[in-house]
Write a protein that holds these residues in place. Structure first.
Motif, PDB file in Angstrom:
ATOM      1  N   PHE A   1       0.843  -1.197   0.000  1.00 26.76           N
ATOM      2  CA  PHE A   1       0.000   0.000   0.000  1.00 26.76           C
ATOM      3  C   PHE A   1       0.881   1.251   0.000  1.00 26.76           C
ATOM      4  O   PHE A   1       0.593   2.222  -0.704  1.00 26.76           O
ATOM      5  CB  PHE A   1      -0.942   0.013   1.217  1.00 26.76           C
ATOM      6  N   ARG A   2       1.955   1.238   0.803  1.00 26.94           N
ATOM      7  CA  ARG A   2       2.880   2.389   0.847  1.00 26.94           C
ATOM      8  C   ARG A   2       3.547   2.608  -0.512  1.00 26.94           C
ATOM      9  O   ARG A   2       3.623   3.731  -1.006  1.00 26.94           O
ATOM     10  CB  ARG A   2       3.947   2.181   1.911  1.00 26.94           C
ATOM     11  N   VAL A   3       4.027   1.525  -1.112  1.00 25.94           N
ATOM     12  CA  VAL A   3       4.727   1.636  -2.393  1.00 25.94           C
ATOM     13  C   VAL A   3       3.832   2.274  -3.452  1.00 25.94           C
ATOM     14  O   VAL A   3       4.280   3.110  -4.233  1.00 25.94           O
ATOM     15  CB  VAL A   3       5.235   0.247  -2.863  1.00 25.94           C
ATOM     16  N   TYR A   4       2.571   1.888  -3.464  1.00 27.66           N
ATOM     17  CA  TYR A   4       1.652   2.421  -4.477  1.00 27.66           C
ATOM     18  C   TYR A   4       0.887   3.654  -3.985  1.00 27.66           C
ATOM     19  O   TYR A   4      -0.056   4.099  -4.640  1.00 27.66           O
ATOM     20  CB  TYR A   4       0.705   1.318  -4.959  1.00 27.66           C
ATOM     21  N   GLN A   5       1.313   4.194  -2.854  1.00 24.87           N
ATOM     22  CA  GLN A   5       0.740   5.412  -2.288  1.00 24.87           C
ATOM     23  C   GLN A   5      -0.787   5.334  -2.180  1.00 24.87           C
ATOM     24  O   GLN A   5      -1.515   6.258  -2.542  1.00 24.87           O
ATOM     25  CB  GLN A   5       1.172   6.635  -3.106  1.00 24.87           C
ATOM     26  N   MET A   6      -1.238   4.184  -1.670  1.00 28.13           N
ATOM     27  CA  MET A   6      -2.657   3.951  -1.452  1.00 28.13           C
ATOM     28  C   MET A   6      -2.952   4.181   0.031  1.00 28.13           C
ATOM     29  O   MET A   6      -2.114   3.883   0.876  1.00 28.13           O
ATOM     30  CB  MET A   6      -3.014   2.516  -1.849  1.00 28.13           C
ATOM     31  N   ASP A   7      -4.115   4.718   0.327  1.00 24.61           N
ATOM     32  CA  ASP A   7      -4.522   4.907   1.722  1.00 24.61           C
ATOM     33  C   ASP A   7      -4.833   3.549   2.338  1.00 24.61           C
ATOM     34  O   ASP A   7      -5.671   2.812   1.819  1.00 24.61           O
ATOM     35  CB  ASP A   7      -5.755   5.806   1.815  1.00 24.61           C
ATOM     36  N   TYR A   8      -4.172   3.249   3.451  1.00 19.04           N
ATOM     37  CA  TYR A   8      -4.377   1.971   4.138  1.00 19.04           C
ATOM     38  C   TYR A   8      -5.455   2.150   5.203  1.00 19.04           C
ATOM     39  O   TYR A   8      -5.291   2.924   6.139  1.00 19.04           O
ATOM     40  CB  TYR A   8      -3.074   1.497   4.784  1.00 19.04           C
ATOM     41  N   PRO A   9      -6.567   1.418   5.080  1.00 15.71           N
ATOM     42  CA  PRO A   9      -7.676   1.634   6.019  1.00 15.71           C
ATOM     43  C   PRO A   9      -7.619   0.806   7.308  1.00 15.71           C
ATOM     44  O   PRO A   9      -8.653   0.480   7.870  1.00 15.71           O
ATOM     45  CB  PRO A   9      -8.900   1.262   5.180  1.00 15.71           C
ATOM     46  N   ASP A  10      -6.450   0.472   7.809  1.00 13.29           N
ATOM     47  CA  ASP A  10      -6.300  -0.245   9.080  1.00 13.29           C
ATOM     48  C   ASP A  10      -7.143  -1.509   9.150  1.00 13.29           C
ATOM     49  O   ASP A  10      -8.006  -1.661  10.005  1.00 13.29           O
ATOM     50  CB  ASP A  10      -6.600   0.669  10.278  1.00 13.29           C
ATOM     51  N   TYR A  11      -6.876  -2.403   8.227  1.00 14.62           N
ATOM     52  CA  TYR A  11      -7.547  -3.698   8.240  1.00 14.62           C
ATOM     53  C   TYR A  11      -7.244  -4.414   9.549  1.00 14.62           C
ATOM     54  O   TYR A  11      -6.139  -4.338  10.073  1.00 14.62           O
ATOM     55  CB  TYR A  11      -7.086  -4.557   7.059  1.00 14.62           C
ATOM     56  N   ARG A  12      -8.211  -5.118  10.067  1.00  7.82           N
ATOM     57  CA  ARG A  12      -8.067  -5.888  11.297  1.00  7.82           C
ATOM     58  C   ARG A  12      -7.648  -7.307  10.913  1.00  7.82           C
ATOM     59  O   ARG A  12      -8.303  -7.951  10.090  1.00  7.82           O
ATOM     60  CB  ARG A  12      -9.417  -5.903  12.008  1.00  7.82           C
ATOM     61  N   PHE A  13      -6.567  -7.807  11.505  1.00  2.92           N
ATOM     62  CA  PHE A  13      -6.050  -9.136  11.199  1.00  2.92           C
ATOM     63  C   PHE A  13      -6.174 -10.063  12.395  1.00  2.92           C
ATOM     64  O   PHE A  13      -5.899  -9.668  13.528  1.00  2.92           O
ATOM     65  CB  PHE A  13      -4.565  -9.052  10.803  1.00  2.92           C
ATOM     66  N   TYR A  14      -6.575 -11.296  12.124  1.00  5.93           N
ATOM     67  CA  TYR A  14      -6.527 -12.383  13.098  1.00  5.93           C
ATOM     68  C   TYR A  14      -5.485 -13.382  12.609  1.00  5.93           C
ATOM     69  O   TYR A  14      -5.336 -13.585  11.404  1.00  5.93           O
ATOM     70  CB  TYR A  14      -7.891 -13.064  13.240  1.00  5.93           C
ATOM     71  N   ASP A  15      -4.801 -13.989  13.537  1.00  5.60           N
ATOM     72  CA  ASP A  15      -3.674 -14.863  13.205  1.00  5.60           C
ATOM     73  C   ASP A  15      -3.984 -16.310  13.572  1.00  5.60           C
ATOM     74  O   ASP A  15      -4.110 -16.647  14.755  1.00  5.60           O
ATOM     75  CB  ASP A  15      -2.435 -14.379  13.959  1.00  5.60           C
ATOM     76  N   THR A  16      -4.083 -17.173  12.562  1.00  5.21           N
ATOM     77  CA  THR A  16      -4.341 -18.586  12.836  1.00  5.21           C
ATOM     78  C   THR A  16      -3.113 -19.274  13.436  1.00  5.21           C
ATOM     79  O   THR A  16      -3.253 -20.290  14.107  1.00  5.21           O
ATOM     80  CB  THR A  16      -4.801 -19.340  11.581  1.00  5.21           C
ATOM     81  N   LEU A  17      -1.933 -18.734  13.220  1.00  4.00           N
ATOM     82  CA  LEU A  17      -0.735 -19.294  13.858  1.00  4.00           C
ATOM     83  C   LEU A  17      -0.825 -19.134  15.370  1.00  4.00           C
ATOM     84  O   LEU A  17      -0.611 -20.085  16.128  1.00  4.00           O
ATOM     85  CB  LEU A  17       0.528 -18.623  13.316  1.00  4.00           C
ATOM     86  N   THR A  18      -1.173 -17.945  15.830  1.00  2.00           N
ATOM     87  CA  THR A  18      -1.337 -17.696  17.262  1.00  2.00           C
ATOM     88  C   THR A  18      -2.454 -18.575  17.835  1.00  2.00           C
ATOM     89  O   THR A  18      -2.299 -19.173  18.900  1.00  2.00           O
ATOM     90  CB  THR A  18      -1.645 -16.205  17.511  1.00  2.00           C
ATOM     91  N   ALA A  19      -3.560 -18.662  17.112  1.00  2.00           N
ATOM     92  CA  ALA A  19      -4.684 -19.490  17.569  1.00  2.00           C
ATOM     93  C   ALA A  19      -4.278 -20.958  17.643  1.00  2.00           C
ATOM     94  O   ALA A  19      -4.661 -21.673  18.581  1.00  2.00           O
ATOM     95  CB  ALA A  19      -5.878 -19.313  16.640  1.00  2.00           C
ATOM     96  N   ALA A  20      -3.487 -21.414  16.681  1.00  2.00           N
ATOM     97  CA  ALA A  20      -3.039 -22.814  16.678  1.00  2.00           C
ATOM     98  C   ALA A  20      -2.094 -23.095  17.843  1.00  2.00           C
ATOM     99  O   ALA A  20      -2.182 -24.158  18.474  1.00  2.00           O
ATOM    100  CB  ALA A  20      -2.356 -23.137  15.359  1.00  2.00           C
ATOM    101  N   ARG A  21      -1.205 -22.169  18.119  1.00  3.57           N
ATOM    102  CA  ARG A  21      -0.303 -22.358  19.268  1.00  3.57           C
ATOM    103  C   ARG A  21      -1.100 -22.439  20.573  1.00  3.57           C
ATOM    104  O   ARG A  21      -0.794 -23.253  21.437  1.00  3.57           O
ATOM    105  CB  ARG A  21       0.710 -21.221  19.335  1.00  3.57           C
ATOM    106  N   ARG A  22      -2.123 -21.622  20.686  1.00  2.00           N
ATOM    107  CA  ARG A  22      -2.961 -21.627  21.877  1.00  2.00           C
ATOM    108  C   ARG A  22      -3.770 -22.931  21.958  1.00  2.00           C
ATOM    109  O   ARG A  22      -3.879 -23.535  23.019  1.00  2.00           O
ATOM    110  CB  ARG A  22      -3.890 -20.405  21.844  1.00  2.00           C
ATOM    111  N   GLN A  23      -4.325 -23.362  20.845  1.00  2.76           N
ATOM    112  CA  GLN A  23      -5.189 -24.543  20.825  1.00  2.76           C
ATOM    113  C   GLN A  23      -4.399 -25.852  20.954  1.00  2.76           C
ATOM    114  O   GLN A  23      -4.781 -26.732  21.714  1.00  2.76           O
ATOM    115  CB  GLN A  23      -5.991 -24.575  19.515  1.00  2.76           C
ATOM    116  N   PHE A  24      -3.307 -25.969  20.204  1.00  2.00           N
ATOM    117  CA  PHE A  24      -2.600 -27.247  20.129  1.00  2.00           C
ATOM    118  C   PHE A  24      -1.364 -27.325  21.012  1.00  2.00           C
ATOM    119  O   PHE A  24      -0.886 -28.419  21.300  1.00  2.00           O
ATOM    120  CB  PHE A  24      -2.219 -27.557  18.675  1.00  2.00           C
TER     121      PHE A  24
END
Length: 182
Positions: A118-141
């Motif tokens: 987004f920075r490279v193409y000078q696009m406005d980044y709208p603060d997407y919310r991310f969830y991490d399945t790696l973190t969830a997997a570490r917690r679960q397994f």
């Protein structure tokens, strides 16, 4: 429980997070996969490291005629609006899209790529919310798995990941993991 989300995966051409060369996206609505999207992308900077090529198999000649990221994202935004906001126009929806959470396995990597490009193409980044399945997997397994890599976690969730390191295949596995764990 997250029932509406966008699973996303990038592959990069080199060590620069902005060098995305492919994008895979799976859209989940109401707990069901409703659409998917894949595109090769002309990376920026536009060169390939030997290591990255070995991981995903994408080469310079594969992306020579591919669109740049800004064009791919514009196309994807239209698909997201059609799936999640069918009665709205895209022009009014750019920041509304940010209300749909993104899910990635090792989200720090994919979110970092998205912000960088987004920075490279000078696009406005709208603060997407991310969830991490790696973190969830570490917690679960915990230590019950030999590692928490995408293919290992996918198998533990009952998903057979074929074609690992293809962005769409990885996004599909991530969606399956998210539906199982989140």
């Amino acid at each position: 429980m997250i029932r509406d989300f966008i699973a996303i995966d990038f592959e990069t051409a080199n060590q620069h997070p902005s060098s995305v060369c492919s994008l895979g996206v799976v859209m989940v609505r109401g707990g069901q996969i409703v659409d998917s999207f894949y595109s090769l992308i002309q990376p920026e900077p536009n060169f390939y490291s030997y290591f990255c090529q070995r991981v995903h198999g994408i080469t310079q000649s594969d992306t020579d005629d591919a669109p740049v990221f800004s064009k791919v994202w514009q196309q994807l935004e239209g698909r997201i609006v059609d799936i999640f906001f069918p009665d709205q126009e895209l022009d009014d929806m750019r920041y509304q899209i940010a209300t749909i959470p993104f899910v990635a396995h090792n989200a720090r990597f994919d979110e970092g790529c998205l912000k960088a490009v987004f920075r490279v193409y000078q696009m406005d980044y709208p603060d997407y919310r991310f969830y991490d399945t790696l973190t969830a997997a570490r917690r679960q397994f915990g230590h019950s798995l030999p590692n928490h890599q995408l293919h290992t976690v996918a198998a533990a969730c009952g998903y057979d990941l074929q074609n690992h390191h293809h962005a769409l295949a990885d996004a599909e596995a991530c969606a399956a993991i998210a539906l199982f764990l989140l």
